[in-house]
Scaffold this active site. Structure first.
Site, PDB file in Angstrom:
ATOM      1  CE  LYS A 188     -18.428  20.003  18.873  1.00 61.31           C
ATOM      2  NZ  LYS A 188     -17.013  20.404  18.872  1.00 61.31           N
ATOM      3  NE  ARG A 244     -16.702  14.737  16.266  1.00 63.24           N
ATOM      4  CZ  ARG A 244     -17.244  15.143  17.410  1.00 63.24           C
ATOM      5  NH1 ARG A 244     -18.467  14.842  17.734  1.00 63.24           N
ATOM      6  NH2 ARG A 244     -16.543  15.888  18.227  1.00 63.24           N
ATOM      7  NE  ARG A 280     -13.335  20.925  27.230  1.00 66.72           N
ATOM      8  CZ  ARG A 280     -13.824  20.396  26.125  1.00 66.72           C
ATOM      9  NH1 ARG A 280     -14.898  20.897  25.568  1.00 66.72           N
ATOM     10  NH2 ARG A 280     -13.219  19.372  25.548  1.00 66.72           N
ATOM     11  NE  ARG A 339     -13.630  16.068  26.678  1.00 71.67           N
ATOM     12  CZ  ARG A 339     -14.323  16.448  25.611  1.00 71.67           C
ATOM     13  NH1 ARG A 339     -15.395  17.197  25.765  1.00 71.67           N
ATOM     14  NH2 ARG A 339     -13.956  16.088  24.408  1.00 71.67           N
ATOM     15  NE  ARG A 392     -10.978  16.054  21.107  1.00 72.15           N
ATOM     16  CZ  ARG A 392     -11.115  16.896  22.126  1.00 72.15           C
ATOM     17  NH1 ARG A 392     -10.141  17.050  23.003  1.00 72.15           N
ATOM     18  NH2 ARG A 392     -12.219  17.600  22.272  1.00 72.15           N
TER      19      ARG A 392
HETATM   20  P1  AP5 Z   1     -16.570  23.685  24.491  1.00 72.49           P
HETATM   21  O1  AP5 Z   1     -17.670  24.644  24.300  1.00 72.49           O
HETATM   22  O2  AP5 Z   1     -16.750  22.664  25.522  1.00 72.49           O
HETATM   23  O3  AP5 Z   1     -16.116  23.190  23.044  1.00 72.49           O
HETATM   24  P2  AP5 Z   1     -16.698  22.086  22.126  1.00 72.49           P
HETATM   25  O4  AP5 Z   1     -16.845  22.666  20.770  1.00 72.49           O
HETATM   26  O5  AP5 Z   1     -17.925  21.486  22.759  1.00 72.49           O
HETATM   27  O6  AP5 Z   1     -15.489  21.100  22.064  1.00 72.49           O
HETATM   28  P3  AP5 Z   1     -15.314  19.621  22.509  1.00 72.49           P
HETATM   29  O7  AP5 Z   1     -13.888  19.429  22.865  1.00 72.49           O
HETATM   30  O8  AP5 Z   1     -16.298  19.200  23.541  1.00 72.49           O
HETATM   31  O9  AP5 Z   1     -15.659  18.950  21.159  1.00 72.49           O
HETATM   32  P4  AP5 Z   1     -15.284  17.604  20.575  1.00 72.49           P
HETATM   33  O10 AP5 Z   1     -16.113  17.646  19.371  1.00 72.49           O
HETATM   34  O11 AP5 Z   1     -13.889  17.265  20.371  1.00 72.49           O
HETATM   35  O12 AP5 Z   1     -15.711  16.623  21.746  1.00 72.49           O
HETATM   36  P5  AP5 Z   1     -16.961  15.713  21.951  1.00 72.49           P
HETATM   37  O13 AP5 Z   1     -17.227  15.665  23.379  1.00 72.49           O
HETATM   38  O14 AP5 Z   1     -18.076  16.055  21.021  1.00 72.49           O
HETATM   39  O15 AP5 Z   1     -15.186  24.266  24.911  1.00 72.49           O
HETATM   40  C1  AP5 Z   1     -14.592  25.401  24.615  1.00 72.49           C
HETATM   41  C2  AP5 Z   1     -13.807  25.856  25.833  1.00 72.49           C
HETATM   42  O16 AP5 Z   1     -13.381  27.153  25.505  1.00 72.49           O
HETATM   43  C3  AP5 Z   1     -14.667  25.987  27.086  1.00 72.49           C
HETATM   44  O17 AP5 Z   1     -13.890  25.812  28.235  1.00 72.49           O
HETATM   45  C4  AP5 Z   1     -15.166  27.427  26.990  1.00 72.49           C
HETATM   46  O18 AP5 Z   1     -15.492  27.970  28.228  1.00 72.49           O
HETATM   47  C5  AP5 Z   1     -13.948  28.112  26.376  1.00 72.49           C
HETATM   48  N1  AP5 Z   1     -14.188  29.334  25.613  1.00 72.49           N
HETATM   49  C6  AP5 Z   1     -13.504  30.468  25.769  1.00 72.49           C
HETATM   50  N2  AP5 Z   1     -13.902  31.422  24.933  1.00 72.49           N
HETATM   51  C7  AP5 Z   1     -14.874  30.874  24.211  1.00 72.49           C
HETATM   52  C8  AP5 Z   1     -15.670  31.375  23.162  1.00 72.49           C
HETATM   53  N3  AP5 Z   1     -15.549  32.609  22.709  1.00 72.49           N
HETATM   54  N4  AP5 Z   1     -16.555  30.544  22.615  1.00 72.49           N
HETATM   55  C9  AP5 Z   1     -16.680  29.260  23.077  1.00 72.49           C
HETATM   56  N5  AP5 Z   1     -15.946  28.737  24.073  1.00 72.49           N
HETATM   57  C10 AP5 Z   1     -15.052  29.539  24.631  1.00 72.49           C
HETATM   58  O19 AP5 Z   1     -16.381  14.338  21.442  1.00 72.49           O
HETATM   59  C11 AP5 Z   1     -15.364  13.658  22.140  1.00 72.49           C
HETATM   60  C12 AP5 Z   1     -14.999  12.387  21.424  1.00 72.49           C
HETATM   61  O20 AP5 Z   1     -16.147  11.525  21.351  1.00 72.49           O
HETATM   62  C13 AP5 Z   1     -14.567  12.566  19.950  1.00 72.49           C
HETATM   63  O21 AP5 Z   1     -13.207  12.872  19.859  1.00 72.49           O
HETATM   64  C14 AP5 Z   1     -14.919  11.188  19.395  1.00 72.49           C
HETATM   65  O22 AP5 Z   1     -13.966  10.244  19.758  1.00 72.49           O
HETATM   66  C15 AP5 Z   1     -16.211  10.834  20.115  1.00 72.49           C
HETATM   67  N6  AP5 Z   1     -17.402  11.294  19.366  1.00 72.49           N
HETATM   68  C16 AP5 Z   1     -18.300  12.255  19.781  1.00 72.49           C
HETATM   69  N7  AP5 Z   1     -19.252  12.441  18.857  1.00 72.49           N
HETATM   70  C17 AP5 Z   1     -18.963  11.602  17.819  1.00 72.49           C
HETATM   71  C18 AP5 Z   1     -19.567  11.363  16.568  1.00 72.49           C
HETATM   72  N8  AP5 Z   1     -20.670  12.007  16.171  1.00 72.49           N
HETATM   73  N9  AP5 Z   1     -18.989  10.438  15.740  1.00 72.49           N
HETATM   74  C19 AP5 Z   1     -17.881   9.776  16.120  1.00 72.49           C
HETATM   75  N10 AP5 Z   1     -17.262   9.971  17.291  1.00 72.49           N
HETATM   76  C20 AP5 Z   1     -17.785  10.872  18.150  1.00 72.49           C
END
Ligand code: AP5
Ligand code: ZN
Length: 212
Positions: free
Chosen positions: A13, A88, A122, A156, A167
């Site tokens: 994402k 979510r 990451r 992180r 998660r």
């Molecule tokens: P990346 O692109 O950063 O992945 P992501 O999908 O953004 O994953 P996150 O870990 O950031 O998502 P998350 O939903 O758990 O965390 P969030 O911050 O939203 O990473 C992918 C990695 O792989 C990168 O290093 C990339 O370079 C690599 N890669 C290699 N090949 C790839 C490819 N082909 N495609 C893509 N990437 C590739 O949330 C964190 C916390 O906040 C949650 O756990 C929760 O506690 C809270 N929170 C956030 N939003 C909410 C909500 N709406 N409701 C309740 N709690 C929430």
């Protein structure tokens, strides 16, 4: 362009939101980034959400909904945005519909094993939020500093494999009702995100072009 990117941790994402932001000049709004910033600044909100995030649990709906609703009302988001990681839960999806009419909701689909590997490699820039990965492109420099602002990249705390697995499980527990909800309005599009960025991005762009 008003789009939502949802998917399990590690689905990409943040990665695709960053590419789209640069290409289309619209803000990337990530609830995760907003919360991490609040934690880093040790604000009242940051102190509340910290305990949830550290355990890989969801932050309560009322808190997230208020944060997103405020952010979407800012002038830079009126023309378009990429919403990352929200909604979510079903409650959040319903709340979003009351705030704004989005063009498309893209579910980036990733397997648990791929997610765990990606997130263990990451590295993130705490200044500009750019994402690097020691296993994939873009890789960080040897000194692990950001190419754009020289800041020291960080890992992180919730990217430890055990927390990632938690998660991942939490994500799919709350996800089914969201799929059903968006199926009815015909807005949900699934994109296989297990492949490389080079393979996935053109598919994503095509999907967005058709749903603009
Ligand atoms: P990346 O692109 O950063 O992945 P992501 O999908 O953004 O994953 P996150 O870990 O950031 O998502 P998350 O939903 O758990 O965390 P969030 O911050 O939203 O990473 C992918 C990695 O792989 C990168 O290093 C990339 O370079 C690599 N890669 C290699 N090949 C790839 C490819 N082909 N495609 C893509 N990437 C590739 O949330 C964190 C916390 O906040 C949650 O756990 C929760 O506690 C809270 N929170 C956030 N939003 C909410 C909500 N709406 N409701 C309740 N709690 C929430
Ligand atoms: Zn940076």
């Amino acid at each position: 362009m008003k789009i939502v990117l949802i998917g399990a941790p590690g689905a990409g994402k943040g990665t695709y939101a960053q590419i789209l932001r640069e290409k289309y000049c619209i803000p990337h709004i990530s609830t995760g980034d907003i919360f991490r910033e609040e934690i880093a600044r040790d604000t009242e909100l940051g102190r509340v959400v910290k305990s949830y995030i550290e355990k890989g649990l969801l932050v309560p709906d009322e808190i997230v909904i208020e944060v997103v609703s405020k952010r979407l009302k800012q002038p830079d988001a009126l023309r378009g945005f990429i919403l990352d990681g929200f909604p979510r839960t079903l409650e959040q999806a319903k709340a979003l519909d009351k705030i704004v009419d989005v063009d498309a909701v893209v579910h980036l689909v990733v397997s648990e094993e791929v997610a765990v590997r990606r997130l263990s490699g990451r590295r993130i820039c705490p200044v500009c939020n750019r994402v690097y990965n020691i296993y994939y492109e873009p890789k960080p420099r040897e000194d692990e500093k950001c190419d754009y602002d020289g800041a020291q990249l960080i890992k992180r705390p919730d990217d430890e494999p055990e927390v990632v697995r938690n998660r991942y499980r939490v994500f799919y527990e709350t996800f089914k009702p969201i799929i059903e909800y968006y199926r009815v309005s015909n807005k949900l599009i699934e994109v296989d995100s297990n492949k490389s960025i080079k393979e996935v991005f053109p598919v994503l762009e095509e999907v967005l072009r058709r749903n603009k």
